[in-house]
Design a protein around this motif. Structure first.
Motif, PDB file in Angstrom:
ATOM      1  N   LYS A 259     -16.668 -26.283  33.488  1.00  0.00           N
ATOM      2  CA  LYS A 259     -17.254 -24.987  33.868  1.00  0.00           C
ATOM      3  C   LYS A 259     -17.205 -24.622  35.191  1.00  0.00           C
ATOM      4  N   ASP A 260     -17.143 -23.363  35.711  1.00  0.00           N
ATOM      5  CA  ASP A 260     -17.123 -23.109  36.949  1.00  0.00           C
ATOM      6  C   ASP A 260     -18.136 -23.129  37.914  1.00  0.00           C
ATOM      7  N   PHE A 261     -18.339 -22.738  39.044  1.00  0.00           N
ATOM      8  CA  PHE A 261     -19.308 -22.982  40.054  1.00  0.00           C
ATOM      9  C   PHE A 261     -20.646 -22.185  39.333  1.00  0.00           C
ATOM     10  N   TYR A 262     -20.466 -21.270  38.609  1.00  0.00           N
ATOM     11  CA  TYR A 262     -21.589 -20.788  37.876  1.00  0.00           C
ATOM     12  C   TYR A 262     -22.294 -21.129  36.773  1.00  0.00           C
ATOM     13  N   GLY A 263     -21.563 -22.305  36.286  1.00  0.00           N
ATOM     14  CA  GLY A 263     -21.940 -22.553  34.952  1.00  0.00           C
ATOM     15  C   GLY A 263     -21.379 -22.083  33.621  1.00  0.00           C
ATOM     16  N   ASN A 264     -20.493 -21.111  33.830  1.00  0.00           N
ATOM     17  CA  ASN A 264     -19.800 -20.564  32.895  1.00  0.00           C
ATOM     18  C   ASN A 264     -18.553 -21.575  32.416  1.00  0.00           C
ATOM     19  N   ASN A 304     -10.721 -14.218  34.048  1.00  0.00           N
ATOM     20  CA  ASN A 304     -11.794 -14.115  35.370  1.00  0.00           C
ATOM     21  C   ASN A 304     -13.043 -13.837  34.984  1.00  0.00           C
ATOM     22  N   ASN A 305     -13.592 -13.765  33.758  1.00  0.00           N
ATOM     23  CA  ASN A 305     -14.854 -13.333  33.466  1.00  0.00           C
ATOM     24  C   ASN A 305     -15.204 -14.036  32.008  1.00  0.00           C
ATOM     25  N   PRO A 307     -17.986 -15.511  30.325  1.00  0.00           N
ATOM     26  CA  PRO A 307     -19.419 -15.309  30.336  1.00  0.00           C
ATOM     27  C   PRO A 307     -20.144 -16.640  29.431  1.00  0.00           C
ATOM     28  N   LYS A 308     -21.048 -17.227  29.839  1.00  0.00           N
ATOM     29  CA  LYS A 308     -21.756 -18.357  29.360  1.00  0.00           C
ATOM     30  C   LYS A 308     -21.810 -18.285  27.994  1.00  0.00           C
TER      31      LYS A 308
END
Length: 311
Positions: A259-264, A304-305, A307-308
């Motif tokens: 996951k990335d920094f935002y949890g995606n 780059n997008n 979404p969770k």
């Protein structure tokens, strides 16, 4: 050739592509052309690029005689290379119907079938460098055990390998019947057909590098799919389905979520549905091969997008 291969879940596969009649699609497993013929019905100015390394499939493609069809006589592991060759940078959808066709099973001379007697071959492409004969007669006991365990999920894989080593010490194992006779002492009574099917599956996967080529195709397919494009894969055994499921859900073949920094979840695709689509009882009654089919659809995410997932 309608009798070449009966497509499983034909409607579900084509519907899963979410076809735009003006765009380009890929069928990476052309075979008898059943799926491709149906896709072409939905296209106007769009194109369909198809892949198959079997010479018989090329004849089927020539019989369709459609300017919108581009036939690539190649393994689907070369997906990107052939799309580039035809000047295609991206596609709107990809379909793959994995495994062995009904035609290849019925054509007993190829060595895919447990029925009758044929030379040990099992190559999807006759130009392949290694055949089943080399695998059975030249692999050491440890390597045979490994492929029977991993690719055939055979109980007592070590015993199967040992029986083959013993049999070939008396002379080369030449035919499918020779192979089955060598393993007959361990075939479970009443379940012989299933046992030999697992053995043949293991050898076929090894000969054609099927899992490796599937991984390569999935990764390349994710790259060439346009945003929102659908990746439709139909598989017939757990080894293939596991790779597809993990790649669609996690972006890797181990199924580990990164996951990335935002949890995606970092992945190129997301599954359209959480569970695989399976054939109806009515279709299974008409076509026994449909029993084991699992259909999964992945949707290409924007770069780059990611979404969770809601799955």
């Amino acid at each position: 050739m309608s009798d070449y291969h009966v497509p499983v879940m034909l409607h579900e596969c084509v519907e899963g592509l979410n076809i735009d009649p003006t765009k380009t699609y890929v069928d990476v497993t052309f075979g008898g052309g059943g799926h491709s013929r149906e896709i072409l019905k939905h296209l106007t100015t769009g194109k369909l690029v198809v892949f198959d390394q079997d010479p018989d499939a090329k004849k089927n493609a020539e019989a369709i005689n459609d300017d919108r069809l581009i036939f690539c006589a190649a393994n689907f592991r070369y997906l990107k290379r052939y799309l580039r060759l035809h000047g295609i940078k991206s596609v709107a959808g990809i379909l793959g119907d994995l495994g062995i066709s009904s035609h290849q099973i019925d054509e007993t001379s190829r060595g895919f079938s447990t029925r009758g007697e044929a030379p040990l071959d099992m190559r999807m492409a006759q130009s392949g460098s290694i055949s089943a004969k080399e695998v059975i007669n030249e692999y050491d006991e440890g390597k045979l055990k490994e492929i029977f365990k991993l690719y055939g999920e055979i109980t007592h894989a070590g015993k199967a390998a040992s029986l083959i080593i013993h049999a070939r010490s008396a002379g080369t194992i030449e035919t499918t019947l020779d192979l089955m006779n060598a393993l007959r002492p361990m075939a479970p009574r009443g379940k012989e057909n299933r046992f030999f099917a697992q053995v043949f599956q293991a050898i076929r996967i090894e000969v054609n590098e099927e899992l490796e080529t599937l991984r390569e195709m999935l990764e390349q397919g994710a790259e060439v799919l346009e945003e929102g494009g659908h990746f439709v894969i139909e598989s017939y055994h757990s080894l293939e389905d596991r790779l597809v499921k993990n790649f669609f859900k996690a972006g890797n073949f181990e199924g580990k979520h990164e996951k990335d920094f935002y949890g995606n979840i970092l992945r190129p695709l997301k599954p359209l549905k959480s569970k695989p689509i399976t054939a109806s009882n009515a279709e299974i009654a008409q076509n026994r091969r449909a029993r084991s089919a699992k259909l999964r659809i992945g949707v290409k995410l924007a770069e780059n997008n990611n979404p969770k997932s809601d799955i």
